[in-house]
Scaffold this motif. Structure first.
Motif, mmCIF file in Angstrom:
data_model
loop_
_atom_site.group_PDB
_atom_site.id
_atom_site.type_symbol
_atom_site.label_atom_id
_atom_site.label_comp_id
_atom_site.label_asym_id
_atom_site.label_seq_id
_atom_site.Cartn_x
_atom_site.Cartn_y
_atom_site.Cartn_z
ATOM 1 N N SER A 142 6.906 36.079 -86.560
ATOM 2 C CA SER A 142 6.448 36.888 -85.494
ATOM 3 C C SER A 142 5.755 36.478 -84.474
ATOM 4 N N THR A 143 4.620 35.749 -85.215
ATOM 5 C CA THR A 143 3.591 35.400 -84.289
ATOM 6 C C THR A 143 3.991 34.063 -83.584
ATOM 7 N N LEU A 144 4.783 33.182 -84.650
ATOM 8 C CA LEU A 144 5.600 31.931 -83.629
ATOM 9 C C LEU A 144 6.514 32.452 -82.493
ATOM 10 N N ASN A 145 7.469 33.452 -82.579
ATOM 11 C CA ASN A 145 8.240 33.938 -81.653
ATOM 12 C C ASN A 145 7.391 34.347 -80.485
ATOM 13 N N GLU A 146 6.315 35.164 -80.476
ATOM 14 C CA GLU A 146 5.416 35.423 -79.411
ATOM 15 C C GLU A 146 4.824 34.160 -78.700
ATOM 16 N N ALA A 147 4.359 33.363 -79.518
ATOM 17 C CA ALA A 147 3.865 32.015 -78.830
ATOM 18 C C ALA A 147 4.707 31.354 -77.955
ATOM 19 N N LEU A 148 6.027 31.055 -78.427
ATOM 20 C CA LEU A 148 7.091 30.448 -77.807
ATOM 21 C C LEU A 148 7.261 31.099 -76.594
ATOM 22 N N PHE A 149 7.366 32.420 -76.525
ATOM 23 C CA PHE A 149 7.775 33.390 -75.430
ATOM 24 C C PHE A 149 6.777 33.131 -74.416
ATOM 25 N N LEU A 150 5.367 33.042 -74.994
ATOM 26 C CA LEU A 150 4.420 33.049 -73.914
ATOM 27 C C LEU A 150 4.292 31.429 -73.387
ATOM 28 N N ASP A 151 4.703 30.664 -74.170
ATOM 29 C CA ASP A 151 4.857 29.228 -73.427
ATOM 30 C C ASP A 151 5.915 29.175 -72.436
ATOM 31 N N PHE A 152 7.052 29.886 -72.566
ATOM 32 C CA PHE A 152 8.091 29.784 -71.756
ATOM 33 C C PHE A 152 7.731 30.615 -70.407
ATOM 34 N N MET A 153 7.125 31.855 -70.475
ATOM 35 C CA MET A 153 6.447 32.544 -69.672
ATOM 36 C C MET A 153 5.550 31.592 -68.804
ATOM 37 N N LEU A 154 4.666 31.127 -69.434
ATOM 38 C CA LEU A 154 3.520 30.211 -68.745
ATOM 39 C C LEU A 154 4.172 29.216 -67.755
ATOM 40 N N SER A 155 5.276 28.649 -68.372
ATOM 41 C CA SER A 155 5.983 27.480 -67.582
ATOM 42 C C SER A 155 6.865 27.733 -66.464
ATOM 43 N N ARG A 156 7.508 28.825 -66.496
ATOM 44 C CA ARG A 156 8.203 29.452 -65.377
ATOM 45 C C ARG A 156 7.335 30.233 -64.172
ATOM 46 N N THR A 157 6.185 30.718 -64.550
ATOM 47 C CA THR A 157 5.517 31.390 -63.264
ATOM 48 C C THR A 157 4.964 30.726 -62.330
ATOM 49 N N THR A 158 5.047 31.103 -61.204
ATOM 50 C CA THR A 158 4.399 30.565 -60.097
ATOM 51 C C THR A 158 3.257 31.332 -59.398
ATOM 52 N N ASP A 159 3.137 32.598 -60.057
ATOM 53 C CA ASP A 159 2.095 33.478 -59.677
ATOM 54 C C ASP A 159 0.854 33.156 -60.454
ATOM 55 N N GLN A 160 -0.162 33.082 -59.424
ATOM 56 C CA GLN A 160 -1.290 32.494 -60.434
ATOM 57 C C GLN A 160 -1.928 33.694 -61.101
ATOM 58 N N ARG A 161 -1.752 35.035 -60.571
ATOM 59 C CA ARG A 161 -2.412 35.899 -61.203
ATOM 60 C C ARG A 161 -1.761 36.273 -62.571
ATOM 61 N N GLU A 162 -0.387 36.249 -62.801
ATOM 62 C CA GLU A 162 0.450 36.311 -63.887
ATOM 63 C C GLU A 162 0.124 35.290 -64.810
ATOM 64 N N ARG A 163 -0.197 34.112 -64.352
ATOM 65 C CA ARG A 163 -0.622 32.989 -65.250
ATOM 66 C C ARG A 163 -2.121 33.386 -65.978
ATOM 67 N N ILE A 164 -2.847 33.906 -65.199
ATOM 68 C CA ILE A 164 -4.252 34.466 -65.899
ATOM 69 C C ILE A 164 -3.941 35.421 -67.110
ATOM 70 N N VAL A 165 -2.925 36.401 -66.393
ATOM 71 C CA VAL A 165 -2.880 37.500 -67.390
ATOM 72 C C VAL A 165 -2.242 37.330 -68.602
ATOM 73 N N LEU A 166 -1.293 36.330 -68.667
ATOM 74 C CA LEU A 166 -0.725 35.647 -69.754
ATOM 75 C C LEU A 166 -1.637 34.877 -70.822
ATOM 76 N N LEU A 167 -2.490 33.957 -69.813
ATOM 77 C CA LEU A 167 -3.445 33.382 -70.746
ATOM 78 C C LEU A 167 -4.426 34.241 -71.372
ATOM 79 N N GLN A 168 -4.688 35.420 -70.577
ATOM 80 C CA GLN A 168 -5.511 36.305 -71.470
ATOM 81 C C GLN A 168 -5.162 36.995 -72.516
ATOM 82 N N HIS A 169 -3.647 37.308 -72.357
ATOM 83 C CA HIS A 169 -2.851 37.745 -73.358
ATOM 84 C C HIS A 169 -2.877 36.879 -74.734
#
Ligand SMILES: [Zn+2]
Length: 626
Positions: free
Chosen positions: A440-467
């Motif tokens: 489960s943790t590995l799936n979450e981590a892959l999903f986070l990587d994916f979201m980080l790579s596709r976002t162009t919104d700086q605030r969203e990137r901060i939210v994802l990194l904080q998550h």
């Protein structure tokens, strides 16, 4: 479930009537039984088989030694196969009722069916109690000879040898009888703890800066700490909530002493060197794993402190306390419609190969998931492994980022179940918690990587990194600190030292300081925090597994995403082998085969290094927007 992960603010639920939710967003339980009539027939079949199993008592060792030699293997095989039939049917009968109930827990009729299942399970426990003791009268060498003769019986090798291994700490009849008499009050300290901390608790009310009076249940307390931007409100909630525990802290200490004295009593009676040894014996985990986890993490606390210093700066606080550690760094109110996630989730698991991706797609489209909230539905989220059918997932999807990650998490469990069920015989289809949270943790981590790579919104990137960082803080560092606490507290008992509220408070307070150093301002109230951690009372030495799973998945992600194509495809193969293995060996062995050795400091240090990189990245992102 994310037991300790910080939660986002719960969005205002727009609850629809269950009947108004379109079918693709609801699970379809007719995959288990066509209707309740078919369920009833399954129930009766199960009842009959349980009776058949009880009737096999005496068949494993009956007859003359010569007859035993010739009939032994076939009788043992027959018993094991019937056990499997019963187990498979139990999955269907039990889950059909419990999943149905969780759709709307106000339904008393379904509740009654659930109780009917419990009664049958109790009957099964009684009807099958003879099996272990009777088998264990046959020498292991004899059973090994039988397995050499019969390939069908050899399938059960690991399960059978486990029974004999567990036997090392089983006492003679008289000893076992005495322990079983004592077991009747084993649960008393935890039952009293539950009553004191929930049923009998007088939750305090605090007045917030906006004038609102809030009753501090645990849910409200967490919501204030993770959403209220006023530090004084968070402080007030923290102090009031801790006062609730401080008021009974001597009683809590006495109950915890009861838990630990029980553990030490059973450990000594069964001949274990320590309570930790006893807790780890079931999964055959060497105690060095826990010791290594604690030691290596303690040496790697600097990135955690750096993160908290950064938070203090970004939040503009002149003092920074435990109650300031979960508030988001930036305001962000984007919503994530479920339809979007249906595309993203399969895309995010591309590093695990085309077949894994295909199966994720199929599970999203197959009416396996109960997506939205409705009146009466159970809260939270889970993945239910219904053997012989498929996993089902319960969500309460509310378009928040947290809900998206919950789906990614539960999908990890479901894929583990799916692959394990596809590749293992029934006896090994289930897996232990020690490996479960890796998937489960590995799936979450892959999903986070994916979201980080596709976002162009700086605030969203901060939210994802904080998550991601908060996940490491809560699932890794906090759990290691908890494990450290449990170990130190149990050692008091093992060394015959007194156990007092002051002493337990001092252990907890010292640990908080050892992990956080000068990055936190400390409050005396934190001395009581240990008393509000239910796992300490209900399941001692359990929480370290969240940390070992986290470290394992960090190591696996590294192998899956770094290196040559050949290295990565070998890592995918090893990881899928782990998921396909279910419970066919000890968890440490399974993880070692996947390339993770938890007895080595490097494995644990990988999480520390990962956090270090993430904090640096977060620092850069924050600099860029300020
Ligand atoms: Zn989980």
């Amino acid at each position: 479930m994310h037991l300790f992960a910080p939660t986002d603010a719960p969005a205002a639920p727009a609850q629809r009537d269950r009947a108004d939710i379109p079918a693709p967003f609801k699970w379809n339980l007719t995959h288990i039984f066509a209707d309740w009539q078919a369920w009833q027939a399954g129930y009766e079949e199960l009842d009959a088989k349980i009776g058949e199993f009880a009737a096999l008592q005496g068949t494993l060792v009956g007859g003359s030694p010569a007859a035993g030699r010739s009939h032994g293997p076939s009788h043992l095989l027959a018993a094991l196969k019937l056990r499997d039939d019963i187990g498979q049917l139990e999955y269907k009968v039990a889950y059909f009722a419990s999943l149905w109930y969780d759709q709307d827990q106000r339904d008393n009729q379904i509740n009654a069916k659930q109780q009917q299942v419990q009664i049958l399970f109790a009957k099964d426990a009684q009807a099958s109690a003879w099996f272990g003791p009777e088998l264990l009268t046959v020498p292991l060498e004899q059973v090994r000879a039988w397995m050499a003769e019969s390939p069908e019986l050899a399938v059960y090798r690991f399960a059978l040898e486990e029974l004999y291994r567990q036997q090392e700490h089983v006492l003679d009849d008289k000893g076992e009888q005495l322990l079983s008499l004592a077991s009747r009050f084993e649960n008393t300290p935890n039952d009293a703890y539950s009553a004191l901390s929930t049923a009998d608790a007088q939750f305090p009310t605090v007045r917030l800066s906006d004038g609102a009076a809030v009753t501090l249940t645990y849910g409200q307390y967490r919501a204030i700490l993770s959403t209220n931007r006023n530090q004084e409100d968070r402080a007030a909630a923290f102090l009031a909530f801790h006062r609730l525990y401080e008021a009974n802290v001597n009683t809590y200490a006495s109950l915890y002493n009861g838990v630990m004295q029980r553990d030490w009593f059973v450990a000594q009676a069964r001949g274990y060197r320590s309570t930790l040894d006893m807790a780890l014996h079931g999964n055959n985990i060497p105690p060095a794993v826990v010791e290594n986890l604690i030691e290596t993490t303690k040496q790697g606390v600097e990135p955690l402190r750096r993160y908290h210093r950064l938070r203090k700066r970004v939040l503009g606080l002149s003092s920074y306390h435990v109650y300031d550690t979960t508030i988001p760094l930036v305001d962000f109110d984007r919503t994530y419609p479920y339809e979007d996630v249906l595309e993203w989730l399969p895309a995010s698991v591309a590093p695990l190969g085309a077949d894994y991706q295909r199966q994720v797609r199929a599970s999203l489209a197959g009416e396996w998931i109960d997506v939205y909230e409705n009146p009466g539905k159970r809260s939270g989220a889970y993945s239910a492994p219904v053997y012989g059918v498929h996993p089902y997932m319960l969500l309460n999807y509310n378009d928040t980022l947290d809900a998206v990650f919950t789906l990614a998490h539960e999908m990890g469990h479901s894929m583990h179940t799916l692959l394990s069920h596809q590749h293992q015989p029934f006896v090994y289809a289930g897996y232990t918690i020690f490996v479960a949270e890796v998937a489960s943790t590995l799936n979450e981590a892959l999903f986070l990587d994916f979201m980080l790579s596709r976002t162009t919104d700086q605030r969203e990137r901060i939210v994802l990194l904080q998550h991601l960082i908060d996940g490491i803080a809560a699932t890794f560092y906090t759990q290691v600190m908890f494990a450290d606490y449990e170990l130190q507290a149990h050692r008091l008992v093992e060394e015959g030292q007194p156990v007092t509220a002051a002493g337990l408070g001092e252990i907890y307070f010292s640990l908080l300081k050892a992990y956080h150093g000068d990055s936190l301002d400390y409050d005396e109230a934190s001395r009581a925090t240990w008393s509000r951690i239910p796992h300490f009372f209900s399941t001692p030495y359990y929480v370290y597994q969240y940390a070992t799973c986290f470290a394992s998945s960090a190591q696996l992600i590294k192998q899956l995403t770094i290196g040559s194509d050949a290295d990565r495809s070998a890592a995918i193969e090893r990881y899928l082998t782990l998921l396909k293995a279910g419970g066919n060996d000890h968890p440490m062995t399974l993880l070692q085969r996947a390339g993770v050795d938890l007895s080595r400091p490097e494995t644990v240090r990988a999480v520390v290094d990962q956090l270090d990189l993430l904090v640096s990245r977060l620092e850069r992102e924050i600099e860029a927007i300020s």
